[in-house]
Design a protein around this motif. Structure first.
Motif, short mmCIF file in Angstrom:
data_model
loop_
_atom_site.label_atom_id
_atom_site.label_comp_id
_atom_site.label_asym_id
_atom_site.label_seq_id
_atom_site.Cartn_x
_atom_site.Cartn_y
_atom_site.Cartn_z
N ARG A 186 0.84 -1.20 0.00
CA ARG A 186 0.00 0.00 0.00
C ARG A 186 0.87 1.24 0.00
O ARG A 186 1.89 1.29 0.69
N LEU A 231 0.33 6.48 3.64
CA LEU A 231 -0.60 7.60 3.77
C LEU A 231 0.01 8.69 4.64
O LEU A 231 0.85 8.43 5.50
N ASP A 241 -4.30 11.69 6.65
CA ASP A 241 -5.16 10.63 6.12
C ASP A 241 -5.31 9.48 7.12
O ASP A 241 -6.38 8.88 7.24
N LYS A 242 -4.24 9.18 7.85
CA LYS A 242 -4.33 8.13 8.86
C LYS A 242 -5.30 8.54 9.96
O LYS A 242 -6.10 7.73 10.44
N THR A 293 -8.83 8.28 8.71
CA THR A 293 -9.23 6.88 8.64
C THR A 293 -9.60 6.35 10.02
O THR A 293 -10.63 5.69 10.20
N ARG A 335 -12.86 1.65 1.78
CA ARG A 335 -13.58 2.89 2.03
C ARG A 335 -14.96 2.87 1.42
O ARG A 335 -15.95 3.29 2.04
N ALA A 394 -4.57 1.21 6.31
CA ALA A 394 -4.00 2.55 6.38
C ALA A 394 -2.71 2.62 7.20
O ALA A 394 -1.85 3.46 6.93
N MET A 428 -11.30 11.10 3.05
CA MET A 428 -10.21 10.13 3.04
C MET A 428 -9.82 9.82 1.60
O MET A 428 -10.62 10.00 0.68
#
Length: 507
Positions: A19, A22, A26-27, A30, A94, A145, A203
């Motif tokens: 991934r 982030l 953003d974390k 989330t 998401r 995430a 997000m």
């Protein structure tokens, strides 16, 4: 074919898949959205039982209707939660979260506006469908995430706020029922859901990570019908008797369909929602049997307790809700400590002693509660002893089950474990009428306590005779929430956060 689950995200499990990292913003988004989503789902599950007498008084219906208000939700949730997790592989975590949260909010509004018991039950069933998307997607977003070295702390935050919901739910729900109306226990979900959706839209968009994975739709349908048959039959039995076709027929049909479901999962499904190979391990098998007995006892006890205290003993909804608080508080304070002790001494003694201690609490209630029970003298000591037993057993039990699964299957193993706990509550609640003889008076309440104590003693026997030293060490101290919070933190890393191979452990 490599199999994953919502608790073991395919982007982490697939070969070479990584991934993108982030940003901190953003974390945080989330984590905030996921925590709100799981908070609402758990809050709703803790307040509905408190409101059952008020709902019956307003909309009509007796014990059977009260059972269906609870079981309509548990039936769809327990049947679909495993396949709900796999849909994250297809649509992205998401998107699944947004769909689950929006649907859950819409169904909450439907519950609040329900003009009849039938409409409320239908809305509760749909709410369970979306809960089966929302609950696993909340954790899946966190796992996707946060990198492994940050994941434990993030999931600790997620679990902690789930615990807050379990504490405040009965009190807030009881106050809303007494001061306003039972409809407000569903209305209160709406602003929380709207905030979660507002955060989720900010997000980064999730992407489908395994579009080739085929959801096991047939398995989900067979599982739902297989559970619905016995649920319907058990609820109708006190009124119609065992020989009535409306009782014997659905039970027999459900058993046949559930056997067909097991055959399909073993032989027919390309991507089974329930990999039966997991049950080749004795600790996994017997641990889930013990899990079913304990959570069946838990579901039966608190259903009859909060209803009896209001309808027969004259408690307010707030006072009855307070009777459930010791369970959450004691678990919060002690479960991790007993988990640490189990890490040092092994899970078996705790999986034996915990259910037996809980049974002592139930026997105390059996001896002390009469038509006019006092809260501090008669109710609180018994529920506290019961909670102590749960604190002793939940973390070692969850850890022992997960330790017996292959490391690559830790996610789906926890998903199965979660589903077992919910289905056990479903069947226990369905059997309430049969246990109490159709009327929840003092005699029926005492009979229910006898059954609860029997389930707990049987669970302790399983712990003593069926559990061996785990083949893989899963830190029990990281499983302190058991399945009460939805999923333990020890399974959160597809590579095994809190999971390590231990040379010399029995296979």
């Amino acid at each position: 074919m490599l199999r994953t689950s919502v608790l073991e995200p395919p982007a982490l499990a697939a070969r070479g898949a990584v991934r993108p990292t982030l940003s901190l913003r953003d974390k945080r988004l989330t984590l905030a959205a996921a925590t709100l989503g799981s908070f609402v789902a758990l809050l709703d599950s803790t307040v509905v039982g408190i409101a059952l007498p008020a709902i019956s008084s307003d909309l009509g219906g007796g014990l059977e209707s009260q059972q269906w208000i609870v079981n309509a939700y548990l039936l769809t949730l327990g049947s679909l939660i495993l396949i709900g997790g796999s849909l994250g592989d297809v649509f992205g975590e998401r998107r699944l979260f947004v769909l689950g949260a929006a649907g859950f909010g819409a169904c909450s509004a439907g519950c609040a506006l329900a003009p009849s018991v039938g409409a409320l039950i239908a809305a509760r069933a749909l709410q369970g469908v979306f809960g089966a998307l929302l609950t696993p997607a909340s954790l899946a977003m966190i796992v996707a995430a946060f990198p492994p070295d940050e994941r434990g702390k993030a999931i600790g935050t997620w679990t902690a706020y789930s615990g807050v919901a379990a504490v405040v739910g009965p009190l807030v729900g009881g106050w809303l029922v007494d001061a306003l109306s039972w409809r407000w226990i569903f209305i209160i979900n709406l602003p929380l859901i709207l905030v979660a959706l507002a955060i989720a839209t900010r997000m980064p968009a999730g992407t489908a990570t395994r579009a080739r994975r085929r959801p096991d739709w047939l398995g989900a349908g067979l599982c739902a019908v297989g559970l619905a048959g016995p649920t319907f039959g058990l609820i109708r039995q006190p009124t119609l008797g065992w020989a009535d076709p409306q009782v014997a027929g659905p039970i027999a049909l459900g058993v046949v369909v559930f056997v067909l479901f097991l055959w399909w999962e073993r032989r027919g499904a390309a991507d089974p929602m329930l990999p039966l190979r997991l049950f080749r391990r004795p600790n996994f098998t017997w641990g889930n049997v013990e899990m079913a007995l304990i959570y069946g006892a838990l579901g039966l006890l608190f259903f009859v307790l909060v209803v009896f205290l209001q309808q027969a003993a004259g408690y307010s909804a707030l006072e009855a809700g307070a009777a459930t608080i010791p369970t959450t508080v004691v678990l919060f304070l002690l479960a991790k400590r007993f988990g640490a002790l189990a890490d040092r001494h092994g899970p078996r003694p705790f999986m034996t002693a915990g259910p037996l201690v809980s049974a002592i609490g139930v026997v105390y209630l059996l001896a002390m509660v009469d038509e006019s029970p006092g809260f501090l003298r008669d109710v609180l000591p018994g529920t506290t002893i019961f909670a102590l037993g749960l604190a002793i057993v939940v973390a070692p039990l969850t850890a022992a089950i997960l330790a017996d699964a292959e490391e690559r299957s830790a996610g789906i193993a926890s998903g199965v474990n979660n589903a077992v706990a919910r289905v056990a509550g479903l069947l226990a609640t369905a059997a309430v009428g049969t246990v109490v003889g159709g009327t929840l008076d003092l005699g029926g309440f005492r009979m229910a306590l006898v059954v609860v104590a029997g389930l707990l003693v049987a669970a302790g026997g399983i712990g003593l005779c069926g559990i061996r030293n785990p083949r893989r060490d899963v830190a029990a101290s990281r499983c302190a929430g058991g399945q009460l919070a939805g999923a333990p933190s020890a399974i959160a890393d597809a590579r095994g956060v809190g999971v390590r191979q231990v040379p010399g452990h029995d296979d």
